[in-house]
Design a protein around this motif. Structure first.
Motif, mmCIF file in Angstrom:
data_model
loop_
_atom_site.group_PDB
_atom_site.id
_atom_site.type_symbol
_atom_site.label_atom_id
_atom_site.label_comp_id
_atom_site.label_asym_id
_atom_site.label_seq_id
_atom_site.Cartn_x
_atom_site.Cartn_y
_atom_site.Cartn_z
ATOM 1 N N THR A 1 -34.682 -25.071 -1.158
ATOM 2 C CA THR A 1 -36.019 -24.562 -0.808
ATOM 3 C C THR A 1 -36.694 -24.042 -2.082
ATOM 4 O O THR A 1 -36.008 -23.511 -2.971
ATOM 5 C CB THR A 1 -35.935 -23.434 0.236
ATOM 6 N N PRO A 2 -38.007 -24.204 -2.199
ATOM 7 C CA PRO A 2 -38.710 -23.858 -3.439
ATOM 8 C C PRO A 2 -39.065 -22.372 -3.544
ATOM 9 O O PRO A 2 -39.208 -21.680 -2.520
ATOM 10 C CB PRO A 2 -39.989 -24.704 -3.325
ATOM 11 N N ILE A 3 -39.194 -21.908 -4.772
ATOM 12 C CA ILE A 3 -39.726 -20.567 -5.050
ATOM 13 C C ILE A 3 -40.927 -20.773 -5.968
ATOM 14 O O ILE A 3 -40.828 -21.522 -6.951
ATOM 15 C CB ILE A 3 -38.685 -19.679 -5.791
ATOM 16 N N ALA A 4 -42.026 -20.123 -5.672
ATOM 17 C CA ALA A 4 -43.207 -20.257 -6.553
ATOM 18 C C ALA A 4 -42.916 -19.597 -7.901
ATOM 19 O O ALA A 4 -42.272 -18.529 -7.951
ATOM 20 C CB ALA A 4 -44.403 -19.590 -5.886
ATOM 21 N N ALA A 5 -43.388 -20.185 -8.983
ATOM 22 C CA ALA A 5 -43.098 -19.670 -10.336
ATOM 23 C C ALA A 5 -43.550 -18.224 -10.492
ATOM 24 O O ALA A 5 -42.913 -17.428 -11.206
ATOM 25 C CB ALA A 5 -43.756 -20.573 -11.381
ATOM 26 N N ASP A 6 -44.650 -17.861 -9.811
ATOM 27 C CA ASP A 6 -45.135 -16.469 -9.888
ATOM 28 C C ASP A 6 -44.226 -15.494 -9.168
ATOM 29 O O ASP A 6 -44.270 -14.288 -9.408
ATOM 30 C CB ASP A 6 -46.542 -16.367 -9.247
ATOM 31 N N ASP A 7 -43.435 -16.022 -8.254
ATOM 32 C CA ASP A 7 -42.666 -15.135 -7.371
ATOM 33 C C ASP A 7 -41.177 -15.080 -7.686
ATOM 34 O O ASP A 7 -40.383 -14.619 -6.861
ATOM 35 C CB ASP A 7 -42.879 -15.563 -5.903
ATOM 36 N N PHE A 8 -40.804 -15.589 -8.869
ATOM 37 C CA PHE A 8 -39.401 -15.470 -9.295
ATOM 38 C C PHE A 8 -39.372 -14.669 -10.593
ATOM 39 O O PHE A 8 -40.057 -15.023 -11.569
ATOM 40 C CB PHE A 8 -38.764 -16.842 -9.517
ATOM 41 N N MET A 9 -38.621 -13.585 -10.599
ATOM 42 C CA MET A 9 -38.560 -12.731 -11.803
ATOM 43 C C MET A 9 -37.117 -12.598 -12.277
ATOM 44 O O MET A 9 -36.218 -12.256 -11.494
ATOM 45 C CB MET A 9 -39.151 -11.343 -11.502
ATOM 46 N N ALA A 10 -36.891 -12.869 -13.532
ATOM 47 C CA ALA A 10 -35.560 -12.712 -14.151
ATOM 48 C C ALA A 10 -35.722 -11.769 -15.338
ATOM 49 O O ALA A 10 -36.559 -12.012 -16.213
ATOM 50 C CB ALA A 10 -35.023 -14.071 -14.603
ATOM 51 N N GLY A 11 -34.949 -10.684 -15.335
ATOM 52 C CA GLY A 11 -35.046 -9.752 -16.458
ATOM 53 C C GLY A 11 -36.431 -9.153 -16.633
ATOM 54 O O GLY A 11 -36.859 -8.845 -17.748
ATOM 55 N N ALA B 1 -41.116 -16.522 -13.839
ATOM 56 C CA ALA B 1 -40.965 -17.901 -14.341
ATOM 57 C C ALA B 1 -42.316 -18.398 -14.864
ATOM 58 O O ALA B 1 -42.377 -19.093 -15.889
ATOM 59 C CB ALA B 1 -40.469 -18.801 -13.215
ATOM 60 N N ALA B 2 -43.394 -18.013 -14.194
ATOM 61 C CA ALA B 2 -44.731 -18.448 -14.639
ATOM 62 C C ALA B 2 -45.035 -17.870 -16.030
ATOM 63 O O ALA B 2 -45.530 -18.585 -16.919
ATOM 64 C CB ALA B 2 -45.785 -17.994 -13.633
ATOM 65 N N GLU B 3 -44.674 -16.620 -16.238
ATOM 66 C CA GLU B 3 -44.922 -15.981 -17.555
ATOM 67 C C GLU B 3 -44.061 -16.640 -18.636
ATOM 68 O O GLU B 3 -44.513 -16.873 -19.762
ATOM 69 C CB GLU B 3 -44.618 -14.478 -17.463
ATOM 70 N N ARG B 4 -42.826 -16.970 -18.293
ATOM 71 C CA ARG B 4 -41.944 -17.651 -19.269
ATOM 72 C C ARG B 4 -42.530 -19.012 -19.653
ATOM 73 O O ARG B 4 -42.512 -19.401 -20.814
ATOM 74 C CB ARG B 4 -40.543 -17.854 -18.648
ATOM 75 N N ARG B 5 -43.051 -19.729 -18.659
ATOM 76 C CA ARG B 5 -43.626 -21.060 -18.943
ATOM 77 C C ARG B 5 -44.857 -20.919 -19.831
ATOM 78 O O ARG B 5 -45.054 -21.695 -20.768
ATOM 79 C CB ARG B 5 -43.979 -21.761 -17.625
ATOM 80 N N ALA B 6 -45.671 -19.919 -19.521
ATOM 81 C CA ALA B 6 -46.894 -19.733 -20.329
ATOM 82 C C ALA B 6 -46.498 -19.387 -21.775
ATOM 83 O O ALA B 6 -47.067 -19.935 -22.733
ATOM 84 C CB ALA B 6 -47.735 -18.611 -19.725
ATOM 85 N N GLU B 7 -45.491 -18.565 -21.917
ATOM 86 C CA GLU B 7 -45.008 -18.173 -23.254
ATOM 87 C C GLU B 7 -44.478 -19.403 -24.005
ATOM 88 O O GLU B 7 -44.799 -19.627 -25.169
ATOM 89 C CB GLU B 7 -43.904 -17.115 -23.098
ATOM 90 N N ALA B 8 -43.715 -20.226 -23.284
ATOM 91 C CA ALA B 8 -43.145 -21.430 -23.911
ATOM 92 C C ALA B 8 -44.270 -22.375 -24.343
ATOM 93 O O ALA B 8 -44.228 -22.957 -25.425
ATOM 94 C CB ALA B 8 -42.214 -22.136 -22.928
ATOM 95 N N ALA B 9 -45.302 -22.484 -23.483
ATOM 96 C CA ALA B 9 -46.435 -23.378 -23.817
ATOM 97 C C ALA B 9 -47.146 -22.836 -25.057
ATOM 98 O O ALA B 9 -47.488 -23.590 -25.979
ATOM 99 C CB ALA B 9 -47.396 -23.452 -22.635
#
Lengths: 73, 73, 73, 73, 73, 73
Positions: free
Chosen positions: B44-54, B58-66
């Motif tokens: 089942t999917p989790i939205a990138a905005d709604d998963f937080m690690a540390g 995930a959305a913030e990590r992707r933006a940082e990587a970009a």
């Protein structure tokens, strides 16, 4: 390494959800003594029609609240 | 009879997901000695905005990587 | 970042369970293209009396299999 | 206070799902002796492509059933 | 009505766990704007042998940390 | 193919739990129109200290109820 799964009927904004995820991460570090890097917290939605508490769905509760608010039958 | 629930931020293709589900089924038969028919695995999917690690989503990590990829500030 | 929760009626040894967790981690890296460090997989037990498939509990299936094995009524 | 999470490949109508949630609530009160107010039951969907039983996805099973129904190859 | 399931390798004391559950309840009221009565948060344990992060179990990490602490091979 | 996970603070007997699992299986067949063979329902326990509703744990509620029953302070 706490794994924290939050299931929620849609309602809060993206910003509110983010603040909540951050607050839960802080609480895990503060009260469980775990490293921030190890905390995983995530949130998945439940449709209002598909959540039932005490025999009444969230959608029905909302409709009831709306009727009460407008004094409707 | 293993019940295997995979939660994942959107990313992999349908074909990748299918191969993964099949590989997990094989691993259950090989290592847990259970019958193939008894294995249930689902994703089942989790939205990138709604998963937080540390503390970072995930959305913030992707933006940082970009940003890093494009040398952006 | 896949989060993989395995629920299983007790049976496999600690070594079998570890090999399975490792195989699932490998499968996630191979098929989902995620970094090994990001994979979380964990296993929690279900009591045989408390798992029901098709209306029959795992405990009842085991008792039935034992009876068949000993030609019992 | 039972917490009952139902995961289901899409299929049943909203009405069917509601009747099921209500029946599960009743069963909890009848068999577990808990107060109706304390029962939480909710349902979340699984995509047919992302559920695998015995190595075959729900989508593949449906396609197979459709072929059989139309006598297709 | 948030439903918050925390899974955790054994470690924190009963008091630490209770404080964490209370802090998460507060965070839900503060950030998600939900009524305190509607918040359900619960915690279930994972055995150290049965949790794997990045291919290493929690039990192996603990053994490694103990060896490092005692300067052992 | 419904997957139904019941989490429950300890209380009901093995017999009560079995009757509940069977009733939920029946409800799935009746209301969701699924085959009995496809229904998986399982129950896992939550310790009374580790379940919090509305900021109060199940253990605290039980202690409060016991005090009220004995007219204690």
């Amino acid at each position: 390494m706490p794994l924290i799964h939050v299931q929620l009927v849609d309602g809060p904004t993206a910003e509110q959800r983010r603040e909540f995820l951050a607050a839960v991460t802080d609480a895990a570090c503060t009260h469980l003594g775990v490293a921030r890097q190890s905390v995983r917290v995530w949130l998945t939605p439940i449709a209002a029609d598909d959540f039932m508490a005490g025999g009444v769905t969230a959608a029905e509760r909302r409709a009831e609240a709306a009727r009460s608010a407008t004094g409707g039958a």
